[in-house]
Design a protein around this motif. Structure first.
Motif, PDB file in Angstrom:
ATOM      1  N   CYS A 152       0.932  -1.240   0.018  1.00 34.39           N
ATOM      2  CA  CYS A 152      -0.042   0.171  -0.114  1.00 34.39           C
ATOM      3  C   CYS A 152       0.715   1.410   0.010  1.00 34.39           C
ATOM      4  O   CYS A 152       0.569   2.311  -0.652  1.00 34.39           O
ATOM      5  CB  CYS A 152      -0.754   0.043   1.207  1.00 34.39           C
ATOM      6  SG  CYS A 152      -2.157  -1.473   1.112  1.00 34.39           S
ATOM      7  N   PHE A 153       1.927   1.290   0.643  1.00 36.49           N
ATOM      8  CA  PHE A 153       2.759   2.449   0.631  1.00 36.49           C
ATOM      9  C   PHE A 153       3.300   2.665  -0.631  1.00 36.49           C
ATOM     10  O   PHE A 153       3.475   3.727  -1.128  1.00 36.49           O
ATOM     11  CB  PHE A 153       4.068   2.024   1.810  1.00 36.49           C
ATOM     12  CG  PHE A 153       3.839   2.630   3.107  1.00 36.49           C
ATOM     13  CD1 PHE A 153       2.670   2.229   3.844  1.00 36.49           C
ATOM     14  CD2 PHE A 153       4.594   3.860   3.563  1.00 36.49           C
ATOM     15  CE1 PHE A 153       2.728   2.931   5.187  1.00 36.49           C
ATOM     16  CE2 PHE A 153       4.425   4.395   4.758  1.00 36.49           C
ATOM     17  CZ  PHE A 153       3.596   3.801   5.554  1.00 36.49           C
ATOM     18  N   LYS A 154       3.753   1.877  -1.537  1.00 40.73           N
ATOM     19  CA  LYS A 154       4.146   1.757  -2.672  1.00 40.73           C
ATOM     20  C   LYS A 154       3.204   2.303  -3.555  1.00 40.73           C
ATOM     21  O   LYS A 154       3.599   3.219  -4.467  1.00 40.73           O
ATOM     22  CB  LYS A 154       4.837   0.492  -3.084  1.00 40.73           C
ATOM     23  CG  LYS A 154       6.222  -0.186  -2.707  1.00 40.73           C
ATOM     24  CD  LYS A 154       7.104   0.721  -3.315  1.00 40.73           C
ATOM     25  CE  LYS A 154       8.533   0.039  -3.163  1.00 40.73           C
ATOM     26  NZ  LYS A 154       9.706   0.892  -3.601  1.00 40.73           N
ATOM     27  N   LEU A 155       1.961   1.834  -3.589  1.00 41.37           N
ATOM     28  CA  LEU A 155       1.061   2.247  -4.383  1.00 41.37           C
ATOM     29  C   LEU A 155       0.457   3.797  -4.226  1.00 41.37           C
ATOM     30  O   LEU A 155       0.079   4.518  -5.048  1.00 41.37           O
ATOM     31  CB  LEU A 155      -0.131   1.324  -4.535  1.00 41.37           C
ATOM     32  CG  LEU A 155      -0.135  -0.152  -5.001  1.00 41.37           C
ATOM     33  CD1 LEU A 155      -1.169  -1.164  -4.843  1.00 41.37           C
ATOM     34  CD2 LEU A 155       0.481   0.113  -6.581  1.00 41.37           C
ATOM     35  N   ILE A 156       0.622   4.236  -3.029  1.00 40.39           N
ATOM     36  CA  ILE A 156       0.215   5.568  -2.560  1.00 40.39           C
ATOM     37  C   ILE A 156       1.309   6.261  -2.889  1.00 40.39           C
ATOM     38  O   ILE A 156       0.986   7.467  -3.309  1.00 40.39           O
ATOM     39  CB  ILE A 156      -0.259   5.604  -1.199  1.00 40.39           C
ATOM     40  CG1 ILE A 156      -1.544   4.653  -0.854  1.00 40.39           C
ATOM     41  CG2 ILE A 156      -0.557   6.961  -0.610  1.00 40.39           C
ATOM     42  CD1 ILE A 156      -1.864   4.683   0.612  1.00 40.39           C
ATOM     43  N   GLY A 157       2.296   5.887  -2.805  1.00 39.71           N
ATOM     44  CA  GLY A 157       3.604   6.931  -3.164  1.00 39.71           C
ATOM     45  C   GLY A 157       4.342   7.377  -1.970  1.00 39.71           C
ATOM     46  O   GLY A 157       5.222   8.131  -1.926  1.00 39.71           O
ATOM     47  N   TRP A 158       4.071   6.890  -0.812  1.00 41.71           N
ATOM     48  CA  TRP A 158       4.661   7.164   0.304  1.00 41.71           C
ATOM     49  C   TRP A 158       6.176   6.391   0.472  1.00 41.71           C
ATOM     50  O   TRP A 158       6.358   5.324  -0.066  1.00 41.71           O
ATOM     51  CB  TRP A 158       4.100   6.406   1.634  1.00 41.71           C
ATOM     52  CG  TRP A 158       2.695   7.391   1.756  1.00 41.71           C
ATOM     53  CD1 TRP A 158       2.406   8.653   1.350  1.00 41.71           C
ATOM     54  CD2 TRP A 158       1.569   7.139   2.520  1.00 41.71           C
ATOM     55  NE1 TRP A 158       1.305   8.953   1.801  1.00 41.71           N
ATOM     56  CE2 TRP A 158       0.813   8.140   2.607  1.00 41.71           C
ATOM     57  CE3 TRP A 158       1.160   6.020   3.199  1.00 41.71           C
ATOM     58  CZ2 TRP A 158      -0.368   8.023   3.181  1.00 41.71           C
ATOM     59  CZ3 TRP A 158      -0.150   5.732   3.681  1.00 41.71           C
ATOM     60  CH2 TRP A 158      -0.957   6.672   4.020  1.00 41.71           C
ATOM     61  N   SER A 159       7.054   6.756   1.191  1.00 40.46           N
ATOM     62  CA  SER A 159       8.494   6.459   1.175  1.00 40.46           C
ATOM     63  C   SER A 159       8.393   5.120   1.867  1.00 40.46           C
ATOM     64  O   SER A 159       7.957   5.087   2.996  1.00 40.46           O
ATOM     65  CB  SER A 159       9.222   7.520   2.069  1.00 40.46           C
ATOM     66  OG  SER A 159      10.544   6.844   2.150  1.00 40.46           O
TER      67      SER A 159
END
Length: 203
Positions: A152-159
């Motif tokens: 989910c972090f990857k898909l949202i664009g969070w580090s």
């Protein structure tokens, strides 16, 4: 020390006298002086080498690949001069990188990005909790792992640049915002209430 003259040629002999101590002693003092001389010439006994045994480190029940260090200890021998012969060695190892969950549906309603946008999250802990809430309420996933959070972090664009990406999950579990362990975390009532307070007011 007095040395006599040599007699004859090179095959002569020499006489010498070596005086170690000379003096007048009172009766009964000879034993004390003798003991003092013996102590002066007695060498200190070298201490035998000792070994500091290998220290054992218990392995955690899970997240073993996410530990900061492998505790690799070498035996340390200390000689009579108290100088260590070998020092303990800590061998650094990179934490395990989570694996993406490729079959996670993030686009159907409520989509991951739309759901997260409804919450005013700033800290890393809040980001972990809002994803846990989306997994529970939006996808009926009540038991998740660090792989779900990482995806989910990857898909949202969070580090995702972290030395130990699963550490916040362990901290949240320690503080009762999550339950379970790395084999499967669940959002607790406390954690749900904490992140629901961050929901933006609808206009």
């Amino acid at each position: 020390m007095a040395r006599g003259n040599s007699k004859g040629g090179s095959g002569g002999t020499s006489r010498f006298r070596f005086v170690l101590f000379e003096g007048d002693l009172q009766e009964g003092e000879l034993a004390q002086v003798t003991q003092a001389i013996q102590n002066a010439f007695r060498g200190s006994q070298a201490s035998s080498p000792r070994t500091i045994g290998r220290s054992s480190v218990a392995s955690p029940p899970c997240d073993t690949d996410a530990t900061d260090f492998d505790q690799v200890e070498e035996a340390e021998e200390v000689g009579a001069d108290n100088i260590p012969r070998a020092r303990p060695v800590r061998k650094a190892r990179a934490p395990k990188v989570p694996n993406p969950v490729n079959d996670l549906d993030v686009k159907s309603e409520p989509s991951l990005k739309d759901f997260v946008a409804d919450y005013d999250v700033k800290s890393g802990f809040e980001k972990y909790l809002v994803i846990a809430l989306w997994l529970r309420d939006g996808r009926d996933i009540n038991s998740f792992t660090v792989d779900h959070i990482y995806t989910c972090f990857k898909l949202i664009g969070w580090s995702t640049n972290s030395n130990d990406f699963s550490k916040p999950l362990r901290n949240l579990a320690d503080n009762k915002f999550l339950s379970g362990d790395c084999k499967g975390y669940s959002l607790s009532l406390t954690g749900a209430g904490k992140i629901e307070d961050k929901k933006r007011n609808s206009e």
